[in-house]
Design an enzyme around this catalytic site. Structure first.
Site, PDB file in Angstrom:
ATOM      1  N   GLU A   1      10.373  -0.611 -46.840  1.00 21.26           N
ATOM      2  CA  GLU A   1      11.796  -0.766 -47.279  1.00 21.26           C
ATOM      3  C   GLU A   1      12.493  -1.547 -47.787  1.00 21.26           C
ATOM      4  O   GLU A   1      12.099  -2.831 -47.938  1.00 21.26           O
ATOM      5  CB  GLU A   1      11.780  -1.640 -44.814  1.00 21.26           C
ATOM      6  CG  GLU A   1      11.410  -0.727 -44.051  1.00 21.26           C
ATOM      7  CD  GLU A   1      12.432   0.214 -43.485  1.00 21.26           C
ATOM      8  OE1 GLU A   1      13.273  -0.138 -43.788  1.00 21.26           O
ATOM      9  OE2 GLU A   1      12.022   1.302 -42.924  1.00 21.26           O
TER      10      GLU A   1
ATOM     11  N   CYS B   1      19.969  -6.089 -47.224  1.00 18.73           N
ATOM     12  CA  CYS B   1      20.052  -4.757 -47.907  1.00 18.73           C
ATOM     13  C   CYS B   1      21.264  -3.884 -47.925  1.00 18.73           C
ATOM     14  O   CYS B   1      20.906  -2.865 -48.924  1.00 18.73           O
ATOM     15  CB  CYS B   1      18.596  -4.310 -47.765  1.00 18.73           C
ATOM     16  SG  CYS B   1      18.642  -4.717 -45.985  1.00 18.73           S
TER      17      CYS B   1
HETATM   18  P1  NAD Z   1      11.088 -11.965 -50.220  1.00 18.58           P
HETATM   19  O1  NAD Z   1      10.488 -13.285 -51.344  1.00 18.58           O
HETATM   20  O2  NAD Z   1      10.974 -13.316 -49.083  1.00 18.58           O
HETATM   21  O3  NAD Z   1       9.568 -11.698 -50.586  1.00 18.58           O
HETATM   22  C1  NAD Z   1       8.741 -10.136 -49.653  1.00 18.58           C
HETATM   23  C2  NAD Z   1       7.703 -10.985 -48.861  1.00 18.58           C
HETATM   24  O4  NAD Z   1       7.108 -10.532 -50.332  1.00 18.58           O
HETATM   25  C3  NAD Z   1       7.439 -12.082 -48.385  1.00 18.58           C
HETATM   26  O5  NAD Z   1       6.961 -11.820 -47.608  1.00 18.58           O
HETATM   27  C4  NAD Z   1       6.613 -12.361 -49.793  1.00 18.58           C
HETATM   28  O6  NAD Z   1       5.981 -13.260 -49.449  1.00 18.58           O
HETATM   29  C5  NAD Z   1       5.837 -11.503 -50.643  1.00 18.58           C
HETATM   30  N1  NAD Z   1       5.222 -11.615 -52.181  1.00 18.58           N
HETATM   31  C6  NAD Z   1       6.747 -11.960 -53.034  1.00 18.58           C
HETATM   32  N2  NAD Z   1       5.827 -11.679 -54.142  1.00 18.58           N
HETATM   33  C7  NAD Z   1       4.846 -11.046 -53.955  1.00 18.58           C
HETATM   34  C8  NAD Z   1       3.634 -10.836 -54.633  1.00 18.58           C
HETATM   35  N3  NAD Z   1       3.624 -10.695 -56.161  1.00 18.58           N
HETATM   36  N4  NAD Z   1       2.436  -9.798 -54.137  1.00 18.58           N
HETATM   37  C9  NAD Z   1       2.455  -9.541 -52.866  1.00 18.58           C
HETATM   38  N5  NAD Z   1       3.540 -10.294 -51.734  1.00 18.58           N
HETATM   39  C10 NAD Z   1       4.179 -10.888 -52.508  1.00 18.58           C
HETATM   40  O7  NAD Z   1      11.930 -11.173 -50.479  1.00 18.58           O
HETATM   41  P2  NAD Z   1      13.013 -10.647 -50.997  1.00 18.58           P
HETATM   42  O8  NAD Z   1      11.603  -8.990 -52.105  1.00 18.58           O
HETATM   43  O9  NAD Z   1      13.643 -11.354 -52.157  1.00 18.58           O
HETATM   44  O10 NAD Z   1      14.114  -9.378 -50.757  1.00 18.58           O
HETATM   45  C11 NAD Z   1      14.614  -8.921 -51.284  1.00 18.58           C
HETATM   46  C12 NAD Z   1      14.460  -7.575 -51.536  1.00 18.58           C
HETATM   47  O11 NAD Z   1      14.643  -7.041 -49.964  1.00 18.58           O
HETATM   48  C13 NAD Z   1      16.132  -7.425 -51.292  1.00 18.58           C
HETATM   49  O12 NAD Z   1      15.888  -6.112 -52.423  1.00 18.58           O
HETATM   50  C14 NAD Z   1      16.104  -6.957 -50.739  1.00 18.58           C
HETATM   51  O13 NAD Z   1      17.412  -5.479 -50.280  1.00 18.58           O
HETATM   52  C15 NAD Z   1      15.119  -5.902 -50.115  1.00 18.58           C
HETATM   53  N6  NAD Z   1      15.745  -5.905 -48.392  1.00 18.58           N
HETATM   54  C16 NAD Z   1      15.209  -4.653 -47.563  1.00 18.58           C
HETATM   55  C17 NAD Z   1      15.129  -4.572 -46.207  1.00 18.58           C
HETATM   56  C18 NAD Z   1      15.462  -3.037 -45.542  1.00 18.58           C
HETATM   57  O14 NAD Z   1      15.450  -3.201 -44.429  1.00 18.58           O
HETATM   58  N7  NAD Z   1      15.507  -2.708 -46.357  1.00 18.58           N
HETATM   59  C19 NAD Z   1      16.125  -5.598 -45.639  1.00 18.58           C
HETATM   60  C20 NAD Z   1      16.166  -7.190 -46.772  1.00 18.58           C
HETATM   61  C21 NAD Z   1      15.728  -6.983 -47.696  1.00 18.58           C
END
Ligand code: NAD
Length: 473
Positions: free
Chosen positions: A210, A244
């Site tokens: 997602e 998102c």
């Molecule tokens: P985040 O930094 O919270 O990361 C998401 C998860 O990935 C966390 O649990 C984190 O611990 C883990 N993570 C981070 N780096 C990692 C790595 N190198 N290896 C393994 N795991 C790792 O969130 P984010 O990535 O900043 O989220 C924002 C993005 O998520 C945006 O692009 C947003 O559009 C997208 N998003 C999508 C949805 C959806 O439903 N499609 C919903 C919310 C957010």
């Protein structure tokens, strides 16, 4: 403290015992989740306020009610969803039982993001529980208070044998991913998704992603500007733009932009007052790092700030901001904005707007604002996106009957309601045969004969129903 390996093995033991299989067990867990939300609403609101200064109104709608609705739908329909679905048969299988059984995968991993930190863990968990899986939950470490609350509440309300919470950031997640899971459900950025896919490839684990991207909002033709501005402003600045599915940028003609801007200004003032930094209805940027990224983006932009632009690092505040005269090459158009900055790009025609969208990665959501249904239909038919909503933003994701998920770079797989149950279920194609119709069966045995082949072709043919209207020339 248990190692990640021990946690996964413990849950696997519980799964193999069969405890999660009966509908009664799944329903008990889902009802316990409902109770968890009812009992702890105040603590949940407080945690979300600490993490993102989420206004109560937004938190209730987007983190509690959305989960409650999904739970109620799932609890009411689980028995039906769990029934096998029977498929059409041919003459050769006439006496057999041919059906699809939904079976749990086993132990699944759910990794959440920080922007809706409770919803993004609990909504997939509903699907996982409903389908009969055990689950390890990995909330985002960035939204610390909600992470802590989830780690306290889940073991208190749900079966400790079947569901576990693992806290921590990238390092902990990487170590967790070294274990074999039967499905991984990841919400977050496209970059991290690549790491998730690589880790999943080692064990050939199926994955739901997602992700995000830039969601366009195309405004065209005749339109009620006042209503359009209100809906656009609400969808964009809900959660201070950290959604998102927030409209990432607007595409419209220069005339539409001129007509729209005063109404956007008016809507902002009605919603958040003349000093929006004092409004309790606007959240805050999640961390200093995210604040820096957004302010840098704004500084790098060659566009003109038409509304807002103010920011305060200490308060992690950025005013709802609208930028005009933005070119395709602008800094604001190179990545998902994920904050309260709305660029408006001008297009010469509807055709150009559709081309602009189709030349880019497929978005998670696509919005079209127009009074002219022909325009809405044209954009719907000529583009692709995870979800689609006309004359509004974000709200399509609140209806649990609609699948929620991306396509292409915005993700793979979907969930919410029955779609979540399906995502976490293996569809096992089953054929239960007896010993009847042996006369037809013998036709397939060697020594092969052309006459038997003709009979078999006839007996296994799928009827060509409803083909009349598409005659092959
Ligand atoms: P985040 O930094 O919270 O990361 C998401 C998860 O990935 C966390 O649990 C984190 O611990 C883990 N993570 C981070 N780096 C990692 C790595 N190198 N290896 C393994 N795991 C790792 O969130 P984010 O990535 O900043 O989220 C924002 C993005 O998520 C945006 O692009 C947003 O559009 C997208 N998003 C999508 C949805 C959806 O439903 N499609 C919903 C919310 C957010």
């Amino acid at each position: 403290m248990e190692s990640h390996k021990e946690v996964v093995e413990r849950l696997r033991g519980a799964f193999r015992s069969g405890v999660t299989l009966p509908a009664h067990f799944r329903l008990t867990q889902l009802k316990a989740m409902l109770l968890m939300l009812e009992d702890n609403e105040a603590q949940i609101l407080e945690a979300l306020h600490q993490d993102l200064a989420k206004p109560k109104f937004e938190a209730v709608l987007s983190e509690i009610e959305i989960v409650v609705n999904d739970l109620c739908l799932t609890i009411s329909n689980l028995h039906t969803w769990m029934q096998p679905s029977y498929v059409d048969k041919n003459l050769a299988t006439k006496l057999d039982d041919c059906f699809v059984r939904r079976e749990p995968f086993g132990v699944v991993l759910i990794i959440g993001a920080w922007n809706y930190p409770l919803q993004l863990i609990l909504l997939p968990l509903i699907g996982a529980i409903a389908a009969g899986n055990c689950a390890v939950l990995k909330p985002s470490e960035i939204s610390k208070s909600t992470e802590k609350l989830i780690s306290e509440l889940i073991p208190k309300y749900l079966s400790k044998d079947c569901y576990a919470v693992v806290c921590g950031g990238p390092e902990e997640t990487k170590s967790l991913l070294e274990n074999r899971f039967d499905h991984i459900f990841y919400t977050g950025s496209q970059n991290v998704a690549r790491c998730i896919l690589q880790a999943a490839a080692v064990h050939l684990t199926p994955v739901t992603l997602e992700l995000g991207g830039k969601c366009p909002c195309l405004i065209h033709g005749r339109i009620d500007m006042k209503a359009a501005a209100k809906r656009l402003v609400w969808a964009k600045f809900f959660n201070l733009g950290q959604s998102c599915v927030a409209p990432d940028y607007v595409l419209c003609t220069a005339e539409t932009r001129e007509a729209l801007l005063p109404f956007i200004k008016e809507a902002l003032e009605i919603f958040y007052g003349s000093e929006p930094e004092k409004s309790e209805d606007l959240g805050r940027i999640v961390t200093d790092r995210h604040w820096n990224r957004l302010v840098e983006l704004l500084n790098k932009s060659k566009g003109k700030v038409a509304i807002g632009g103010e920011s305060d690092r200490d308060k992690k505040y950025i005013a709802p901001t609208v930028v005009v005269d933005v070119q395709e090459s602008d800094a604001l158009m190179q990545e998902e904005i994920f904050g309260p900055i709305l660029p408006i790009l001008t297009i010469k025609s509807l055709e150009k707007g559709i081309d602009f969208i189709n030349e880019r990665e497929k978005p998670l959501a696509l919005y079209v604002f127009s009074d002219e249904s022909q325009i809405v239909t044209t954009v719907l038919e000529r583009t692709s996106s995870g979800g689609f909503c006309s004359n509004d933003g974000i709200v399509h994701m609140s209806l649990p009957g609609l699948p929620f998920g991306g396509v292409g770079a915005s993700g793979m797989g979907s969930y919410h309601g029955r779609w979540g149950f399906e995502t976490f279920s293996h569809k096992r194609g089953c054929m239960l045969r007896g010993w009847g119709l042996e006369r037809i069966n013998v036709l397939r045995y060697p020594p092969y004969k052309d006459s038997n082949l003709s009979w078999l072709r006839w007996a296994t043919t799928t009827k060509k129903k409803g083909w009349t209207e598409c005659t092959i020339m």
